[in-house]
Write a protein that holds these residues in place. Structure first.
Motif, PDB file in Angstrom:
ATOM      1  N   ILE A 317     -10.808 -40.411  -3.079  1.00  0.00           N
ATOM      2  CA  ILE A 317     -10.324 -40.833  -4.394  1.00  0.00           C
ATOM      3  C   ILE A 317      -8.807 -40.755  -4.539  1.00  0.00           C
ATOM      4  CG2 ILE A 317     -10.365 -40.246  -6.855  1.00  0.00           C
ATOM      5  CD1 ILE A 317     -13.317 -39.437  -6.463  1.00  0.00           C
ATOM      6  N   ARG A 318      -8.211 -39.622  -4.202  1.00  0.00           N
ATOM      7  CA  ARG A 318      -6.773 -39.456  -4.450  1.00  0.00           C
ATOM      8  C   ARG A 318      -5.955 -40.560  -3.761  1.00  0.00           C
ATOM      9  NH1 ARG A 318      -3.579 -35.771  -6.626  1.00  0.00           N
ATOM     10  NH2 ARG A 318      -5.349 -34.359  -6.978  1.00  0.00           N
ATOM     11  N   ASP A 319      -5.127 -41.228  -4.561  1.00  0.00           N
ATOM     12  CA  ASP A 319      -4.240 -42.306  -4.097  1.00  0.00           C
ATOM     13  C   ASP A 319      -5.003 -43.478  -3.494  1.00  0.00           C
ATOM     14  OD1 ASP A 319      -1.965 -40.863  -4.869  1.00  0.00           O
ATOM     15  OD2 ASP A 319      -1.942 -39.773  -2.971  1.00  0.00           O
ATOM     16  N   LYS A 320      -6.268 -43.644  -3.860  1.00  0.00           N
ATOM     17  CA  LYS A 320      -7.071 -44.765  -3.366  1.00  0.00           C
ATOM     18  C   LYS A 320      -7.514 -45.653  -4.534  1.00  0.00           C
ATOM     19  CE  LYS A 320      -8.918 -42.300   0.683  1.00  0.00           C
ATOM     20  NZ  LYS A 320      -8.341 -43.157   1.731  1.00  0.00           N
ATOM     21  N   PRO A 344      -6.675 -41.294  -8.773  1.00  0.00           N
ATOM     22  CA  PRO A 344      -6.789 -42.500  -7.943  1.00  0.00           C
ATOM     23  C   PRO A 344      -5.585 -43.414  -8.173  1.00  0.00           C
ATOM     24  CG  PRO A 344      -8.137 -42.731  -9.904  1.00  0.00           C
ATOM     25  CD  PRO A 344      -7.560 -41.329  -9.947  1.00  0.00           C
ATOM     26  N   ARG A 345      -5.292 -44.269  -7.211  1.00  0.00           N
ATOM     27  CA  ARG A 345      -4.232 -45.237  -7.440  1.00  0.00           C
ATOM     28  C   ARG A 345      -4.675 -46.253  -8.495  1.00  0.00           C
ATOM     29  NH1 ARG A 345      -3.549 -46.737  -2.572  1.00  0.00           N
ATOM     30  NH2 ARG A 345      -4.261 -48.902  -2.469  1.00  0.00           N
ATOM     31  N   CYS A 346      -5.968 -46.577  -8.448  1.00  0.00           N
ATOM     32  CA  CYS A 346      -6.517 -47.516  -9.425  1.00  0.00           C
ATOM     33  C   CYS A 346      -8.019 -47.278  -9.527  1.00  0.00           C
ATOM     34  CB  CYS A 346      -6.220 -48.963  -8.997  1.00  0.00           C
ATOM     35  SG  CYS A 346      -6.898 -50.216 -10.109  1.00  0.00           S
ATOM     36  N   ASP A 370      -2.486 -47.696 -18.256  1.00  0.00           N
ATOM     37  CA  ASP A 370      -3.117 -49.007 -18.368  1.00  0.00           C
ATOM     38  C   ASP A 370      -3.146 -49.751 -17.038  1.00  0.00           C
ATOM     39  OD1 ASP A 370      -3.583 -48.553 -21.008  1.00  0.00           O
ATOM     40  OD2 ASP A 370      -1.865 -49.702 -21.737  1.00  0.00           O
ATOM     41  N   ASP A 371      -2.084 -49.626 -16.255  1.00  0.00           N
ATOM     42  CA  ASP A 371      -2.028 -50.373 -14.997  1.00  0.00           C
ATOM     43  C   ASP A 371      -2.915 -49.761 -13.912  1.00  0.00           C
ATOM     44  OD1 ASP A 371      -0.537 -48.103 -14.773  1.00  0.00           O
ATOM     45  OD2 ASP A 371       1.112 -49.014 -13.659  1.00  0.00           O
TER      46      ASP A 371
END
Length: 666
Positions: A317-320, A344-346, A370-371
């Protein structure tokens, strides 16, 4: 006659005294009410004005006490008074003396006042010494006397105001009681949380705390907030004396097993048991009446969740870029809540139900930028849309929670159940392969083990799809497929718990399908946490099963919920009970008990609550042909062929409903 006359006279005098007492305090209550309804800036101006007077008066009185005469400042010392005010107020503001709510002032606020007065005294001493001849002769003891007096005045006025506001609130409560009855309650737990709760209840006028119950002998017969602490043995007598129907558990830091023991002790009493949230949910120790809620069903199970392993939580999850299908469902939405906390990244929410998608989106917008949140309205049967989403956002991890899980509903809608659960999973898996997704985690169910219904058989077929793809190394290069199988989750959509609550609230009856039916239960947050960790353990084609603890008899759960709602069960032994439990019979495809393993070959993992199931796999070449035949039979509504295919290829599948039931139009 004489005794009656005296008794009547005493009662009359008592009533007159009470009326006079209320008449005297009524104007004070009116003034307090006027002050409490003023805007916050007006209250601060009043507090500042009181402190200006306190600073000047304390300094004048310090000189007077030191010189043993009424002090009249000489012309060269008049400036000391406005200087003291101009020095004190910024210090008081800095220490937050005007941010504290006087009605709830406590030791923290008193400590802030002490520090503010000490700092002001040091600064005032430095100013006078620096001024030298301009200040004239100021005895050094004046500073110490001034500090003590100022502390008494600033702290004392606030404590006095708090006392007055509390007493005025008591008057309001007395007036309210004269108009309506405030329900009495007993608070179980006389610790910090219980004391805070009692204070809040007194202020709220919604519930009237009449007694504390606590198991600590050192607290027995002690008085907290004007309320006596009693041992548990006195509960029945207290209930009779005050006609109590509600007990509030005020032990938020207690473990679930310990809380379950207390709840079991309370079950034999006809009281409605409610509780406070877990300790971590109480912000800065503040408790409000709205925090009181029904007893968490997890407390009835006494199941202690295992602390998660942070490295497993973050691995996928992290940065994914993470996508959750069925993001608006019970498990899907909880997965989303936990994923956003793991940075997460997104996060992509993929959901077919517009309202469910809207709800989880609005909730998550509070905690994620939001992004970093993408909302996709779509079906897992639309592979072109799945491909486009996975490519557009370069998805790294997919948690596939989209499925039809309600057994009787799927049994009546076989076509859609199989299309969504089997071929929807196949579509997602093929999209993951085509788009280079790293990890794919399927949310499965214990009903996939030796199923007796279409829903369970469809979920086992979904598992076989992923196992077949994982075994076929030529079909994909690097996508890891993992399945996580577990039982019922509390308070999920379709769970018996919200149904029981609704039935109890409406006066019953409570419906249970069979007196011997048992189920495994787990909380939604714990299930989601274990799913995330299990997904990180997978090497490819793994079927993980979660340790669900001890199974629970559904009828026992129903009885406990009835008792803890303050009612009794009506049956042949207790014909005067409040709520009846009736048995409706097993529904189509329903089993008396569920299993987590098809065989006995389970292997432990590094996580104590996660095991690996070792089960038969159908090679992809063979499975592909089976899926083609199944799809053709579903499209043509050939349910006889559907049943035969499922019976041939799903281990242990024994459908309970007749073939005629299958042939009904969907």
């Amino acid at each position: 006659m004489f005794s009656l006359h005296v008794s009547g006279a005493k009662t009359t005098d008592s009533n007159r005294h009470k009326d006079l007492h209320l008449k005297v305090r009524a104007p004070i209550a009116a003034i307090c009410q006027w002050f409490l309804t003023r805007p916050r800036p007006v209250k601060r101006v009043i507090s500042l004005s009181v402190d200006v007077f306190a600073v000047c008066f304390a300094l004048w009185l310090a000189f007077s006490l030191r010189l043993s005469t009424l002090f009249i400042p000489p012309s060269h010392q008049w400036w000391l008074f406005p200087a003291a005010v101009l020095l004190a107020l910024p210090v008081f503001i800095k220490f937050g003396l005007y941010r504290a709510v006087i009605r709830y002032i406590g030791m923290d606020a008193i400590w802030a006042i002490i520090r503010a007065v000490l700092l002001f005294t040091l600064l005032f001493m430095a100013l006078v010494l620096f001024a030298g001849p301009l200040a004239g002769v100021v005895p050094r003891t004046v500073f110490g006397i001034n500090a003590i007096l100022l502390l008494i005045l600033t702290g004392g006025t606030r404590l006095l105001a708090r006392w007055v506001f509390t007493r005025s609130s008591d008057v309001k409560r007395l007036n309210l009681r004269s108009r309506r009855h405030i329900p009495p309650v007993i608070i179980y737990g006389a610790g910090h949380a219980g004391a805070q709760l009692a204070a809040m209840l007194k202020m709220s006028n919604q519930l009237n705390p009449v007694a504390f119950i606590d198991d600590a002998p050192s607290l027995h017969k002690q008085v907290i907030n004007g309320i006596v602490v009693h041992p548990f043995e006195n509960l029945a007598a207290l209930m009779d004396k005050y006609r109590v129907r509600d007990v509030l558990l005020a032990m938020p830091s207690l473990s679930r097993s310990a809380r379950n023991e207390i709840i079991e002790r309370l079950e034999s009493y006809p009281v409605h048991v409610r509780t406070l949230p877990d300790f971590i949910d109480l912000a800065e120790g503040r408790i409000s009446v709205s925090d009181i809620r029904e007893v968490d069903i997890a407390d009835l199970l006494g199941r202690e969740p295992v602390a998660p392993q942070q490295d497993l939580l973050e691995a996928n999850i992290r940065d994914k870029v993470v996508m959750v299908t069925g993001a608006g469902g019970s498990i899907g939405s909880e997965l989303c809540r936990q994923i956003v906390r793991l940075s997460p990244r997104c996060l992509i929410l993929f959901e077919i139900n517009e309202f469910a998608l809207y709800n989880i989106e609005q909730e998550l917008r509070q905690t994620i930028s939001d992004d970093a949140l993408v909302v996709i309205l779509g079906s897992v049967l639309d592979q072109a849309r799945l491909n486009k989403v996975c490519r557009r956002f370069s998805v790294n991890t997919i948690y596939h929670a989209a499925a039809y899980k309600h057994v009787p509903m799927v049994e009546k809608n076989i076509r859609e159940g199989l299309r969504n659960n089997v071929f929807g999973t196949l579509n997602c898996a093929q999209s993951a392969i085509e788009c280079g997704v790293e990890t794919f985690v399927l949310i499965s169910t214990d009903k996939a083990v030796r199923p007796t219904n279409t829903m369970g058989a469809s979920k086992r077929m979904a598992e076989l799809v992923l196992q077949g793809l994982a075994a076929d190394k030529q079909a994909h290069s690097h996508t890891r497929f993992t399945m996580v199988r577990f039982g019922n989750v509390l308070d999920s959509s379709g769970s018996v718990v919200p149904l029981f609550r609704q039935q109890i609230a409406s006066g019953g009856p409570v419906t249970v399908t069979h007196p011997e039916i048992i189920r495994y239960f787990m909380t939604i947050p714990e299930a989601a946490t274990l799913v995330i960790q299990a997904g990180a353990l997978g090497q490819g084609g793994d079927v993980f099963v979660l340790d669900m603890g001890t199974p629970v008899k559904i009828v026992d759960l129903a009885r406990r919920m009835i008792h803890l709602s303050g009612f009794t069960v009506r049956d042949s032994k207790h014909p005067d009970g409040d709520i009846e439990i009736i048995f409706t019979g097993l529904r189509h495809g329903e089993k008396l008990y569920e299993e987590l393993l098809i065989g006995d070959n389970d292997t432990p993992t590094v996580h104590p609550k996660i095991m690996t199931a070792n089960e038969r796999i159908i090679p992809w070449d063979e499975l592909g042909t089976i899926l083609q035949d199944l799809e053709k039979a579903v499209i043509e509504d050939d349910y006889q062929a559907v049943r035969q295919l499922l019976c041939d290829h799903v281990d242990g599948y024994q459908p309970q409903c007749d073939i005629e039931d299958w042939l009904r139009p969907d």
